[in-house]
Design a protein around this motif. Structure first.
Motif, PDB file in Angstrom:
ATOM      1  N   THR A  83      11.787   8.406  14.900  1.00  0.00           N
ATOM      2  CA  THR A  83      11.670   7.855  13.550  1.00  0.00           C
ATOM      3  C   THR A  83      11.017   8.916  12.668  1.00  0.00           C
ATOM      4  N   MET A  84      11.602   9.109  11.474  1.00  0.00           N
ATOM      5  CA  MET A  84      11.049  10.065  10.519  1.00  0.00           C
ATOM      6  C   MET A  84      11.314   9.534   9.126  1.00  0.00           C
ATOM      7  N   GLY A  85      10.353   9.735   8.252  1.00  0.00           N
ATOM      8  CA  GLY A  85      10.557   9.320   6.868  1.00  0.00           C
ATOM      9  C   GLY A  85       9.457   9.849   5.977  1.00  0.00           C
ATOM     10  N   PHE A  86       9.520   9.436   4.724  1.00  0.00           N
ATOM     11  CA  PHE A  86       8.543   9.826   3.720  1.00  0.00           C
ATOM     12  C   PHE A  86       7.758   8.597   3.283  1.00  0.00           C
ATOM     13  N   ALA A  87       6.510   8.797   2.922  1.00  0.00           N
ATOM     14  CA  ALA A  87       5.699   7.703   2.362  1.00  0.00           C
ATOM     15  C   ALA A  87       4.876   8.256   1.209  1.00  0.00           C
ATOM     16  N   ARG A  88       4.728   7.436   0.198  1.00  0.00           N
ATOM     17  CA  ARG A  88       3.887   7.800  -0.945  1.00  0.00           C
ATOM     18  C   ARG A  88       2.878   6.687  -1.154  1.00  0.00           C
ATOM     19  N   TYR A  89       1.603   7.064  -1.147  1.00  0.00           N
ATOM     20  CA  TYR A  89       0.494   6.145  -1.366  1.00  0.00           C
ATOM     21  C   TYR A  89      -0.014   6.395  -2.779  1.00  0.00           C
ATOM     22  N   SER A  90       0.072   5.384  -3.630  1.00  0.00           N
ATOM     23  CA  SER A  90      -0.374   5.529  -5.016  1.00  0.00           C
ATOM     24  C   SER A  90      -0.575   4.139  -5.610  1.00  0.00           C
ATOM     25  N   ALA A  91      -1.068   4.099  -6.826  1.00  0.00           N
ATOM     26  CA  ALA A  91      -1.339   2.821  -7.495  1.00  0.00           C
ATOM     27  C   ALA A  91      -0.081   1.977  -7.659  1.00  0.00           C
ATOM     28  N   GLU A  92       1.078   2.612  -7.730  1.00  0.00           N
ATOM     29  CA  GLU A  92       2.329   1.847  -7.883  1.00  0.00           C
ATOM     30  C   GLU A  92       2.567   0.876  -6.730  1.00  0.00           C
ATOM     31  N   ALA A  93       2.115   1.225  -5.531  1.00  0.00           N
ATOM     32  CA  ALA A  93       2.300   0.362  -4.358  1.00  0.00           C
ATOM     33  C   ALA A  93       1.081  -0.504  -4.078  1.00  0.00           C
ATOM     34  N   GLY A  94      -0.013  -0.261  -4.794  1.00  0.00           N
ATOM     35  CA  GLY A  94      -1.220  -1.047  -4.580  1.00  0.00           C
ATOM     36  C   GLY A  94      -2.052  -0.506  -3.439  1.00  0.00           C
ATOM     37  N   PRO A  95      -3.215  -1.119  -3.208  1.00  0.00           N
ATOM     38  CA  PRO A  95      -4.112  -0.638  -2.152  1.00  0.00           C
ATOM     39  C   PRO A  95      -3.570  -0.948  -0.755  1.00  0.00           C
ATOM     40  N   MET A  96      -3.922  -0.124   0.178  1.00  0.00           N
ATOM     41  CA  MET A  96      -3.510  -0.304   1.568  1.00  0.00           C
ATOM     42  C   MET A  96      -4.643  -0.948   2.352  1.00  0.00           C
ATOM     43  N   GLU A  97      -4.298  -1.743   3.337  1.00  0.00           N
ATOM     44  CA  GLU A  97      -5.262  -2.304   4.286  1.00  0.00           C
ATOM     45  C   GLU A  97      -5.312  -1.402   5.512  1.00  0.00           C
ATOM     46  N   PRO A  98      -6.451  -1.341   6.211  1.00  0.00           N
ATOM     47  CA  PRO A  98      -6.498  -0.611   7.476  1.00  0.00           C
ATOM     48  C   PRO A  98      -5.411  -1.145   8.404  1.00  0.00           C
ATOM     49  N   HIS A  99      -4.787  -0.258   9.157  1.00  0.00           N
ATOM     50  CA  HIS A  99      -3.704  -0.677  10.040  1.00  0.00           C
ATOM     51  C   HIS A  99      -3.664   0.215  11.275  1.00  0.00           C
ATOM     52  N   GLN A 100      -2.853  -0.186  12.231  1.00  0.00           N
ATOM     53  CA  GLN A 100      -2.658   0.550  13.476  1.00  0.00           C
ATOM     54  C   GLN A 100      -1.219   0.361  13.931  1.00  0.00           C
ATOM     55  N   GLY A 111       0.757  -1.234   0.000  1.00  0.00           N
ATOM     56  CA  GLY A 111       0.000   0.000   0.000  1.00  0.00           C
ATOM     57  C   GLY A 111       0.789   1.288   0.000  1.00  0.00           C
ATOM     58  N   ARG A 112       2.115   1.218   0.074  1.00  0.00           N
ATOM     59  CA  ARG A 112       2.895   2.447   0.142  1.00  0.00           C
ATOM     60  C   ARG A 112       4.362   2.207  -0.189  1.00  0.00           C
ATOM     61  N   ALA A 113       5.024   3.263  -0.621  1.00  0.00           N
ATOM     62  CA  ALA A 113       6.482   3.245  -0.796  1.00  0.00           C
ATOM     63  C   ALA A 113       7.050   4.139   0.301  1.00  0.00           C
ATOM     64  N   VAL A 114       8.023   3.627   1.058  1.00  0.00           N
ATOM     65  CA  VAL A 114       8.556   4.327   2.226  1.00  0.00           C
ATOM     66  C   VAL A 114      10.037   4.622   2.033  1.00  0.00           C
ATOM     67  N   GLN A 115      10.438   5.803   2.492  1.00  0.00           N
ATOM     68  CA  GLN A 115      11.849   6.165   2.560  1.00  0.00           C
ATOM     69  C   GLN A 115      12.145   6.481   4.019  1.00  0.00           C
ATOM     70  N   LYS A 116      12.935   5.632   4.677  1.00  0.00           N
ATOM     71  CA  LYS A 116      13.253   5.798   6.096  1.00  0.00           C
ATOM     72  C   LYS A 116      14.485   6.690   6.213  1.00  0.00           C
ATOM     73  N   VAL A 117      14.304   7.884   6.783  1.00  0.00           N
ATOM     74  CA  VAL A 117      15.382   8.859   6.859  1.00  0.00           C
ATOM     75  C   VAL A 117      16.080   8.823   8.215  1.00  0.00           C
ATOM     76  N   VAL A 118      15.305   8.897   9.313  1.00  0.00           N
ATOM     77  CA  VAL A 118      15.871   8.935  10.658  1.00  0.00           C
ATOM     78  C   VAL A 118      15.271   7.807  11.477  1.00  0.00           C
ATOM     79  N   GLY A 119      16.114   7.103  12.251  1.00  0.00           N
ATOM     80  CA  GLY A 119      15.623   6.046  13.136  1.00  0.00           C
ATOM     81  C   GLY A 119      16.403   4.770  12.985  1.00  0.00           C
ATOM     82  N   LYS A 120      15.805   3.682  13.425  1.00  0.00           N
ATOM     83  CA  LYS A 120      16.410   2.354  13.331  1.00  0.00           C
ATOM     84  C   LYS A 120      16.394   1.909  11.867  1.00  0.00           C
TER      85      LYS A 120
END
Length: 130
Positions: free
Chosen positions: A35-52, A16-25
């Motif tokens: 922890t800090m990073g970037f995420a992009r939600y788009s068709a390239e990563a497919g649909p996301m499921e509800p999460h917590q 459901g997403r493409a992530v770039q992990k910048v700061v953290g483990k």
């Protein structure tokens, strides 16, 4: 000071997403406290499921027909809330949420956690019982 450009951070495609992990483990800049990073939600990563997961703050960099739904469970999500650049969301620990987008849309965000461990639900439960 450590300095890194977003373009220099390798991406990882997750469900459901493409992530770039910048700061953290396991990130470009190591930190044992945040922890800090970037995420992009788009068709390239497919649909996301509800999460917590752990408490999180998300800042919207850009959005085209992007939205979020939140609720008390994966099948109890509320109405879609349209998102736009400049919006900030705060999710309490273990609040269910789902990001999505319309046809041809996307959501580009920065995410922040105030920790590097106990981010996933199973880690949080283990820390509380351990």
């Amino acid at each position: 000071m450590e300095l890194v450009a977003r373009e220099a951070v390798a991406g990882q495609v997750l469900p459901g997403r493409a992530v770039q992990k910048v700061v953290g483990k396991n990130s470009v800049i190591a930190s044992g406290r945040m922890t800090m990073g970037f995420a992009r939600y788009s068709a390239e990563a497919g649909p996301m499921e509800p999460h917590q997961h752990a408490e999180e703050t998300v800042y919207v960099i850009a959005a085209q027909d992007g939205w979020v739904r939140t609720g008390s469970g994966p099948k109890q999500l509320g109405e879609r809330i349209d998102l736009a650049a400049g919006m900030t969301m705060h999710f309490p620990e273990l609040e269910w949420h789902l990001f999505g987008y319309g046809e041809g849309g996307f959501l580009d965000v920065i995410f922040f956690y105030g920790q590097v461990g106990n981010i996933r639900p199973e880690e949080i439960a283990s820390a509380k019982t351990g």
